[in-house]
Design an enzyme around this catalytic site. Structure first.
Site, mmCIF file in Angstrom:
data_model
loop_
_atom_site.group_PDB
_atom_site.id
_atom_site.type_symbol
_atom_site.label_atom_id
_atom_site.label_comp_id
_atom_site.label_asym_id
_atom_site.label_seq_id
_atom_site.Cartn_x
_atom_site.Cartn_y
_atom_site.Cartn_z
ATOM 1 N N GLN A 279 -20.559 28.696 -19.830
ATOM 2 C CA GLN A 279 -21.684 29.197 -20.626
ATOM 3 C C GLN A 279 -22.790 28.163 -20.783
ATOM 4 O O GLN A 279 -23.885 28.491 -21.239
ATOM 5 C CB GLN A 279 -21.209 29.601 -22.030
ATOM 6 C CG GLN A 279 -20.234 30.744 -22.056
ATOM 7 C CD GLN A 279 -20.855 32.064 -21.629
ATOM 8 O OE1 GLN A 279 -22.079 32.241 -21.609
ATOM 9 N NE2 GLN A 279 -20.020 33.005 -21.234
ATOM 10 N N ASP B 68 -15.282 22.959 -19.616
ATOM 11 C CA ASP B 68 -15.549 24.344 -19.196
ATOM 12 C C ASP B 68 -17.036 24.591 -19.426
ATOM 13 O O ASP B 68 -17.480 24.795 -20.551
ATOM 14 C CB ASP B 68 -14.665 25.283 -20.033
ATOM 15 C CG ASP B 68 -15.073 26.743 -19.913
ATOM 16 O OD1 ASP B 68 -16.087 27.053 -19.259
ATOM 17 O OD2 ASP B 68 -14.369 27.588 -20.498
ATOM 18 N N LYS C 78 -22.716 33.612 -13.926
ATOM 19 C CA LYS C 78 -23.348 33.430 -15.245
ATOM 20 C C LYS C 78 -24.667 32.670 -15.102
ATOM 21 O O LYS C 78 -25.443 32.572 -16.043
ATOM 22 C CB LYS C 78 -22.418 32.662 -16.183
ATOM 23 C CG LYS C 78 -21.059 33.326 -16.282
ATOM 24 C CD LYS C 78 -20.458 33.246 -17.614
ATOM 25 C CE LYS C 78 -18.986 33.575 -17.544
ATOM 26 N NZ LYS C 78 -18.640 34.752 -18.332
ATOM 27 N N HIS D 178 -12.077 29.823 -24.456
ATOM 28 C CA HIS D 178 -11.900 31.078 -23.701
ATOM 29 C C HIS D 178 -10.464 31.061 -23.149
ATOM 30 O O HIS D 178 -9.903 29.994 -22.904
ATOM 31 C CB HIS D 178 -12.912 31.061 -22.550
ATOM 32 C CG HIS D 178 -12.983 32.304 -21.728
ATOM 33 N ND1 HIS D 178 -12.109 32.574 -20.707
ATOM 34 C CD2 HIS D 178 -13.842 33.342 -21.763
ATOM 35 C CE1 HIS D 178 -12.437 33.729 -20.143
ATOM 36 N NE2 HIS D 178 -13.486 34.217 -20.768
ATOM 37 N N CYS E 3 -12.360 37.535 -24.604
ATOM 38 C CA CYS E 3 -11.382 36.628 -23.990
ATOM 39 C C CYS E 3 -11.196 35.381 -24.835
ATOM 40 O O CYS E 3 -11.051 34.266 -24.295
ATOM 41 C CB CYS E 3 -11.775 36.257 -22.554
ATOM 42 S SG CYS E 3 -11.819 37.658 -21.461
#
Ligand code: PMP
Length: 413
Positions: free
Chosen positions: A210, A207, A233, A130, A371
């Protein structure tokens, strides 16, 4: 199209009842929300926790001697405890509240990154990041005279592990990679990637934006140095997230922003900084947001997360099979290990038109580059349509999506 029923029992209807937004109609049609990778809907418990804070005990934290401030501080710190134990961190001081994953990564790049990365050094990322796990590192590399190196992926959207390993050299000072790709759904082999970096003494930044809504996260088992989360999220509020960092790093790192709350003493000559996590939380934080984030963690922990994972895997398999059966539709991102994301192209129809026509059917999907422009470049497309799933979606939602795609065919022939 039919696949085996999920093994573990998960009562999706009782979960759906907790999400008021899902019970609405859009253009007179029952609302189908397939955009949870962008941001998830909120359960009543989260909405109520945030409202209760404002209604009953709102005050600034850590400063007041008065009752309300102490109550707000307790709730804020309890939320930190919840996040810490949810991600398997041994110590709540390792959890810093930030705005979200973007701020978490920027914080690491501009503190730890500036300490570690110098001229001629390298930062290694992957081809499926991302923008928020590309641009902060690019900025760091520009400032320090370092180089951003990218580990490639294959056509299915899977990391090529040997190529990743080949790029771990004595010049690599930080490895940063996405746990679950938002554009492709690929689940990266995080533990193996971290172990390979660790063998060479290279710190890792994951990261987890998600991953957290779909996979159980255990930072201690993963062994990563940093892990980032976005509350919104994970069914929590916007404007709040968490950065996990190993305490030894947080102690050694310089502060990110200066201001109130992050200090022990201040004079015009010198400032002594507070210990982590306060050192990285300058200014009045998102108090009610953090408390709502804690409620989102409670919501997730109240579920059988293994059953949720089995349910989502079934839904993904059902959606994959259904989309693959649509003539002229191409799935982008077909990794073997995949979560929650169905990115696709329809022959002769722009992704934005796909999104617009589906919207008129009451179905919310995302259309764009997500993104992740380098991912789009890799596949030679400007944009995809993306249906992303969460634990409140159903097979009926997928059926509605397929029916909506049928409408697109009627418009575009
Ligand atoms: N990384 C990934 C994989 C994401 O999906 C997102 C959000 N789309 C981010 C980072 C950035 O998260 P946030 O906007 O919450 O800071």
């Amino acid at each position: 199209m039919a696949t085996a029923e999920p093994k573990a029992v998960f009562d999706v209807e009782s979960v759906r009842r907790q999400f008021p937004a899902l019970a609405q109609e859009v253009y007179g049609k029952p609302f189908v929300y397939l955009d949870s990778a962008a941001s998830a809907q909120k359960p009543n418990a989260v909405i109520e926790a945030e409202m209760q804070c404002y209604r009953e005990y709102y005050s600034n934290v850590h400063r007041g001697v008065h009752y309300m401030s102490q109550k707000a501080t307790e709730a804020y710190e309890e939320a930190r405890d919840k996040v810490s134990s949810f991600i398997g961190s041994g110590c709540k001081r390792e959890v810093i509240f930030v705005r979200g994953t973007t701020e978490g990564i920027n914080l690491i790049a501009s503190t730890f990154g500036r300490q570690r990365v110098g001229a001629g050094d390298e930062v290694l990322i992957t081809a499926m990041e991302h923008h928020s796990n590309i641009v902060p590192w690019q900025m760091l590399c520009e400032q320090q005279g370092a180089k951003l190196v990218v580990a490639p992926m294959n056509q299915r959207g899977e990391l090529i592990f040997e190529e990743y390993e080949r790029r771990l050299t004595e010049r690599t000072k930080i490895v940063a990679f996405v746990h679950v790709s938002n554009a492709l759904g690929t689940i990266n082999p995080a533990a193996e990637m971290i172990a390979a970096a660790q063998e060479r003494g290279i710190p890792t930044v994951v990261d987890g934006a998600q991953a957290a809504p779909h996979l159980g996260i255990d930072v201690a088992a993963l062994g990563c140095d940093f892990y980032t989360l976005s509350g919104h999220k994970m069914f929590g509020p916007t404007g709040i997230g968490a950065l996990y960092g190993k305490l030894e790093h947080l102690i050694a790192m310089p502060p990110y922003q200066g201001g109130g709350e992050m200090i022990l003493t201040v004079s015009f000559d010198k400032t002594e900084y507070a210990e982590p996590p306060a050192k990285f939380e300058a200014g009045t934080p998102n108090i009610a947001g953090a408390i709502g984030f804690g409620a989102a963690v409670d919501f997730l922990r109240g579920l059988d997360l293994e059953a949720v994972a089995a349910y989502e895997a079934d839904l993904l398999a059902y959606g994959t099979a259904a989309l693959q059966a649509v003539p002229g539709l191409e799935l982008i991102g077909t990794a073997q290990h995949k979560a929650a994301v169905l990115s696709f192209l329809i022959d002769g129809v722009h992704a934005h038109d796909v999104g617009t026509i589906l919207d008129h059917e009451g179905i919310a999907v995302r259309a764009g580059h997500h993104c992740a422009q380098p991912v789009m470049d890799f596949y030679g497309v400007a944009a995809t349509a993306r249906a992303s799933l969460a634990l409140y979606n159903t097979r009926q939602d997928i059926d509605r999506l397929i029916a909506g795609i049928g409408q697109i065919r009627e418009v575009f022939g």
